[in-house]
Design a protein around this motif. Structure first.
Motif, mmCIF file in Angstrom:
data_model
loop_
_atom_site.group_PDB
_atom_site.id
_atom_site.type_symbol
_atom_site.label_atom_id
_atom_site.label_comp_id
_atom_site.label_asym_id
_atom_site.label_seq_id
_atom_site.Cartn_x
_atom_site.Cartn_y
_atom_site.Cartn_z
ATOM 1 N N UNK A 1 0.861 -1.183 0.000
ATOM 2 C CA UNK A 1 0.000 0.000 0.000
ATOM 3 C C UNK A 1 0.901 1.237 0.000
ATOM 4 N N UNK A 2 1.490 1.519 -1.167
ATOM 5 C CA UNK A 2 2.571 2.481 -1.225
ATOM 6 C C UNK A 2 2.119 3.922 -1.013
ATOM 7 N N UNK A 3 0.992 4.312 -1.602
ATOM 8 C CA UNK A 3 0.506 5.674 -1.380
ATOM 9 C C UNK A 3 0.121 5.881 0.078
ATOM 10 N N UNK A 4 -0.465 4.872 0.679
ATOM 11 C CA UNK A 4 -0.780 4.960 2.102
ATOM 12 C C UNK A 4 0.498 5.121 2.917
ATOM 13 N N UNK A 5 1.517 4.336 2.588
ATOM 14 C CA UNK A 5 2.792 4.438 3.297
ATOM 15 C C UNK A 5 3.370 5.838 3.146
ATOM 16 N N UNK A 6 3.307 6.385 1.926
ATOM 17 C CA UNK A 6 3.836 7.728 1.698
ATOM 18 C C UNK A 6 3.075 8.753 2.533
ATOM 19 N N UNK A 7 1.742 8.670 2.507
ATOM 20 C CA UNK A 7 0.928 9.609 3.265
ATOM 21 C C UNK A 7 1.235 9.542 4.764
ATOM 22 N N UNK A 8 1.385 8.329 5.263
ATOM 23 C CA UNK A 8 1.641 8.156 6.691
ATOM 24 C C UNK A 8 3.040 8.620 7.091
ATOM 25 N N UNK A 9 4.007 8.542 6.155
ATOM 26 C CA UNK A 9 5.400 8.823 6.490
ATOM 27 C C UNK A 9 5.822 10.257 6.213
ATOM 28 N N UNK A 10 5.168 10.962 5.268
ATOM 29 C CA UNK A 10 5.726 12.222 4.794
ATOM 30 C C UNK A 10 5.787 13.287 5.887
ATOM 31 N N UNK B 1 10.139 4.142 -7.030
ATOM 32 C CA UNK B 1 8.944 4.590 -7.732
ATOM 33 C C UNK B 1 7.717 3.821 -7.304
ATOM 34 N N UNK B 2 7.601 3.579 -6.003
ATOM 35 C CA UNK B 2 6.492 2.788 -5.483
ATOM 36 C C UNK B 2 5.246 3.653 -5.336
ATOM 37 N N UNK B 3 4.330 3.569 -6.281
ATOM 38 C CA UNK B 3 3.090 4.309 -6.228
ATOM 39 C C UNK B 3 3.215 5.762 -6.630
ATOM 40 N N UNK B 4 4.436 6.248 -6.814
ATOM 41 C CA UNK B 4 4.681 7.627 -7.225
ATOM 42 C C UNK B 4 5.753 7.604 -8.314
#
Length: 436
Positions: A174-183, A204-207
């Protein structure tokens, strides 16, 4: 967090320090003598250390199926260099204000992140996410004593104080979720989150993939002493991805990570001392680093250590130890090690001779696509040594080896002697491979 794969330094000019394949001597029916596989030319072996008893091959478990390449793991090889990275972002330039509370926000608190060409992904309930521990903070390398005990470089388990939702989301794809949670955490200075953001940009995982952004985030975390970021940044400098090639900086960050027990970094530092350009050549110290990584279950390090024992580089020559490390690397799925181990089993070098086990390991490597293994297996099946003679199967593997660039005139002659029906069956089997 998914760790970047172990990387063989390109500066060595060799693919994993590959050992020269030994010939397999076979006597196929009607061959008029024992044909010898002549390529590649074997390296003259160093005298073996005396060994009282050779371990029987029956004590070594047969290989388990080798897992396929994980598409979720960021590749660190064969990637094009990019222009020089821009200056690292300063805190005042960050889009989000620095937060005082580093507790991972709930999905409802996160802004929506839209990327061009990125597929939409729903944010799941955090309770459903897997749990992964973030890398712990380590003491800075400058605080370590000058005399570092290499035996103490083995990796230490991460401190698991609680769930990290961003890493859990990443590990579930769940790469976009991971990005949102981590940024937000990354922008607030959370080094584990910075490393994760770097990994997401690198792969380039999800982005959209961005090596310069990966370098920026890795450097923030690496300078805060995160060993995984130090290793990743060292490889980026070494390969010139997202930044100009800088082998001195690569060595600096790899050593920092190695001093904190990062196994892949320990191995690569050993290669630096073996290659001897950015660090003084020191085969003995190189062997110590490589053996430390090998004992921590790094398959590439085990394969390289086998070469060092085989040729007596940095360690006394010992064919038994070379074979044992090859066997260990083979079980970890290192295909060239499977080939070398199979040939040593077949010839009884450094281990009790066992043609059946040797043929089984060759078949394992052949099914992984190794052309040398396919060629050797074709000869074994043609000759009926270590395996029951199987002309059609031998021809199939020969066709596959030739397709992969491994020609063999003797096998050409062998196949020419088969019936038309046998040739057609072999060709059909080769075309179905690897399904059959």
């Amino acid at each position: 967090m998914r760790r970047a794969p172990s990387v063989l330094l390109a500066v060595l000019g060799m693919s994993g320090g590959a050992l020269a394949q030994e010939p397999i001597v076979l006597t196929p029916p009607g061959a008029g003598g024992p044909p010898v596989v002549a390529e590649p030319v074997p390296i003259a072996p160093a005298p073996a250390a005396p060994v009282a008893v050779l371990p029987p091959a029956s004590q070594i478990p047969l290989p388990t199926p080798r897992p396929g390449r994980d598409p979720d793991v960021a590749s660190t090889a064969d990637l094009p260099p990019l222009p020089a990275v821009e200056a690292l972002p300063q805190p005042e330039d960050l889009q989000q204000p620095l937060a005082q509370d580093l507790t991972p926000p709930t999905p409802a608190m996160l802004p929506s992140v839209a990327f061009e060409n990125a597929s939409p992904e729903p944010i799941p309930d955090p309770a459903d996410l897997g749990v992964a521990a973030a890398p712990p903070l380590q003491p800075v390398a400058s605080e370590l004593p000058d005399d570092v005990d290499l035996a103490a470089l083995s990796p230490e388990p991460a401190d698991t104080e609680g769930p990290d939702l961003a890493y859990g989301a990443f590990q579930r794809g769940l790469y976009l979720t991971a990005f949102d949670l981590a940024i937000r955490r990354a922008e607030a200075g959370d080094v584990a989150a910075q490393t994760l953001i770097g990994l997401i940009y690198e792969g380039g995982y999800g982005i959209p993939q961005s090596f310069p952004d990966a370098v920026n985030w890795y450097k923030l975390a690496a300078d805060a002493n995160d060993r995984e970021a130090q290793f990743a940044l060292g490889i980026m400098y070494l390969q010139g991805r997202g930044t100009p090639i800088d082998r001195a900086k690569a060595a600096e960050y790899l050593e920092k990570a190695a001093l904190q027990g990062q196994t892949d970094a320990i191995y690569n530092v050993g290669l630096l001392y073996l290659e001897g350009s950015v660090r003084p050549p020191n085969p003995k110290l190189a062997a110590q680093y490589i053996e430390s990584a090998a004992r921590a279950e790094n398959g590439d390090a085990q394969y390289t250590l086998a070469q060092l024992y085989s040729q007596g580089i940095g360690v006394p020559p010992n064919q038994t130890l070379a074979t044992q490390w090859l066997g260990s690397a083979a079980k970890l799925g290192i295909v060239p090690a499977q080939v070398e181990y199979a040939i040593r089993l077949f010839n009884g070098r450094g281990i009790a001779k066992d043609e059946i086990a040797g043929a089984q390991w060759l078949e394992r490597a052949a099914n992984a696509g190794d052309a040398i293994a396919q060629n050797r297996l074709a000869r074994i099946l043609a000759a009926g040594v270590g395996e029951t003679a199987a002309p059609v199967e031998a021809a199939k593997w020969h066709f596959l080896a030739v397709e992969a660039g491994k020609d063999d005139e003797w096998l050409d002659t062998f196949v020419d002697g088969l019936s038309g029906e046998q040739k057609q069956a072999a060709l059909a089997a080769a075309q179905r491979w690897p399904a059959n």
